[in-house]
Write a protein that holds these residues in place. Structure first.
Motif, PDB file in Angstrom:
ATOM      1  N   LEU A   1       0.832  -1.202   0.000  1.00 45.67           N
ATOM      2  CA  LEU A   1       0.000   0.000   0.000  1.00 45.67           C
ATOM      3  C   LEU A   1       0.872   1.259   0.000  1.00 45.67           C
ATOM      4  N   GLY A   2       2.045   1.142  -0.603  1.00 45.14           N
ATOM      5  CA  GLY A   2       2.991   2.254  -0.632  1.00 45.14           C
ATOM      6  C   GLY A   2       2.426   3.534  -1.229  1.00 45.14           C
ATOM      7  N   PHE A   3       1.435   3.393  -2.138  1.00 47.55           N
ATOM      8  CA  PHE A   3       0.821   4.587  -2.749  1.00 47.55           C
ATOM      9  C   PHE A   3       0.146   5.472  -1.696  1.00 47.55           C
ATOM     10  N   ALA A   4      -0.219   4.885  -0.553  1.00 46.34           N
ATOM     11  CA  ALA A   4      -0.902   5.644   0.504  1.00 46.34           C
ATOM     12  C   ALA A   4       0.044   5.992   1.652  1.00 46.34           C
ATOM     13  N   VAL A   5       1.331   5.718   1.467  1.00 47.20           N
ATOM     14  CA  VAL A   5       2.322   5.996   2.519  1.00 47.20           C
ATOM     15  C   VAL A   5       3.335   6.996   1.972  1.00 47.20           C
ATOM     16  N   LYS A   6       3.157   8.253   2.334  1.00 46.99           N
ATOM     17  CA  LYS A   6       4.046   9.311   1.827  1.00 46.99           C
ATOM     18  C   LYS A   6       5.162   9.524   2.860  1.00 46.99           C
ATOM     19  N   VAL A   7       6.197   8.674   2.773  1.00 44.59           N
ATOM     20  CA  VAL A   7       7.245   8.697   3.805  1.00 44.59           C
ATOM     21  C   VAL A   7       8.016  10.017   3.831  1.00 44.59           C
ATOM     22  N   ASN A   8       7.962  10.773   2.734  1.00 43.63           N
ATOM     23  CA  ASN A   8       8.713  12.033   2.690  1.00 43.63           C
ATOM     24  C   ASN A   8       7.839  13.279   2.853  1.00 43.63           C
ATOM     25  N   LYS A   9       6.573  13.093   3.273  1.00 42.53           N
ATOM     26  CA  LYS A   9       5.740  14.299   3.414  1.00 42.53           C
ATOM     27  C   LYS A   9       6.301  15.171   4.539  1.00 42.53           C
ATOM     28  N   GLU A  10       6.154  16.472   4.378  1.00 40.45           N
ATOM     29  CA  GLU A  10       6.768  17.418   5.315  1.00 40.45           C
ATOM     30  C   GLU A  10       6.217  17.277   6.723  1.00 40.45           C
ATOM     31  N   ALA A  11       4.898  17.086   6.821  1.00 41.95           N
ATOM     32  CA  ALA A  11       4.292  16.946   8.156  1.00 41.95           C
ATOM     33  C   ALA A  11       4.640  15.559   8.702  1.00 41.95           C
TER      34      ALA A  11
END
Length: 362
Positions: free
Chosen positions: A254-264
């Protein structure tokens, strides 16, 4: 503790539905047969009562920041009128739940947790909320109907007007039904086109009956049995099987729903970042058995040398494909499509292969 009942419980019983316990609720598993209901959704339309799901409004100046803290997806990218699939993780990167987040207004979000997790999920959001966020659990006031299948748009248009035709997948609009607001969302859990309708308990029976009274051939009420075979063909995960607090969303692909680099920053981010860099040790993949037998939840999976490499998370005989299929969480070394595996079906060893998913695409 007795199982809870949805506002449509009597309606189901009077229609002859077979009721079973599910996630702490008494729910219809089937009306006629699972295969007939499955086929209705693939070919025409089916109507499901999924009112056991949870619902909560997350509102206020701090709503976005709160949701960014608990969700793996980037909620800041969500425009008003759109929905987003997301995951909530614990500090170890395991999955608390997968859920939908709607943005209904500038500072107004609507969150939909899974049935068995709804109290736990809402408490988790409350625990990590800032003081500018108002969280209102409306699970006991709302019902949820899922109208799914190729004819769903035609049926929804008759009840809610032409506006529903312009909705794209994962878009929502608020309409009125008998002077009560209904959140009409183009979404679903079957692999077909369709709508999910969030409606007040007070009018849900009227809406249920009005949908079934539309003279669309092939439309029928459906139970959770068909919902499960449909979602499995479409490779949609079920919490408690494909996702648990010890299975990460990256293992479940489900990597498409895991934004590991999002700022928050979000809970579990650093562990998921590491897991993304090194690659998960286990992966969720499809299996098709070539020998006789159906892969069922918790059946062990072996390589051709007899070494245990994982476990089946869900399985069925696919009504659409007529094949014995399943999902399994196995050692990444064996996850390539075409790899031969062996599944322990009761006391027998049954051969199969890793196959591409989803098993079915419309």
């Amino acid at each position: 503790m007795a199982d809870k009942r949805t506002a449509l419980y009597e309606t189901h019983v009077n229609a002859g539905a077979k009721m079973v316990p599910f996630g702490g609720w008494e729910m219809p598993v089937q009306y006629s047969s699972i295969k007939e209901e499955h086929r209705a959704v693939r070919e025409h339309a089916g109507l499901f009562d999924v009112s056991h799901m949870g619902e909560a409004f997350v509102e206020g100046k701090g709503a976005l920041e709160t949701l960014q803290t608990v969700m793996t997806n980037d909620v800041s990218k969500l425009a008003v009128g759109k929905a987003q699939y997301s995951v909530m993780c614990n500090e170890n990167g395991g999955t608390i739940d997968d859920l939908l987040v709607y943005r209904l207004g500038v500072e107004r979000y609507f969150v939909v947790p899974n049935a068995a997790n709804r109290d736990k999920d809402i408490q988790w959001i409350q625990k990590h909320a800032n003081d500018k966020t108002v969280i209102t659990d409306v699970s006991d006031d709302y019902s949820l109907l899922a109208l799914q299948g190729p004819d769903a748009e035609q049926i929804a248009e008759r009840i809610f007007g032409e506006a529903v035709k312009t909705l794209r997948f994962f878009e929502a609009t608020e309409r009125d039904f008998q002077e009560e607001p209904v959140i009409v969302s183009r979404s679903g859990y079957t692999g077909e086109d369709g709508f999910e309708l969030y409606v007040k308990n007070s009018v849900v029976e009227s809406l249920w009956n009005e949908i079934l009274d539309t003279d669309i051939e092939g439309l029928r009420p459906c139970g959770l049995g068909a919902r499960d075979t449909l979602r499995l063909e479409a490779r949609l995960p079920l919490y408690g099987q494909e996702l648990t607090d010890s299975i990460s969303p990256l293992e479940a692909k489900l990597g498409f729903a895991v934004k590991v680099n999002k700022e928050a920053p979000f809970i579990g981010q650093s562990l998921l970042q590491k897991e993304k860099e090194t690659g998960p040790k286990r992966l969720l993949v499809g299996v098709e058995l070539t020998g006789k037998g159906i892969p069922r939840t918790d059946y062990p999976v072996y390589n051709t040398d007899g070494v245990e490499i994982g476990v089946v998370t869900s399985g069925t005989q696919s009504p659409t494909l007529g094949k014995n299929i399943g999902l399994m969480l196995i050692d990444r070394a064996y996850s390539e499509v075409g790899t031969a595996v062996v599944v322990g079906v009761r006391k027998r060893m049954v051969e199969g292969n890793v196959v591409a998913t989803p098993f079915y695409k419309r």
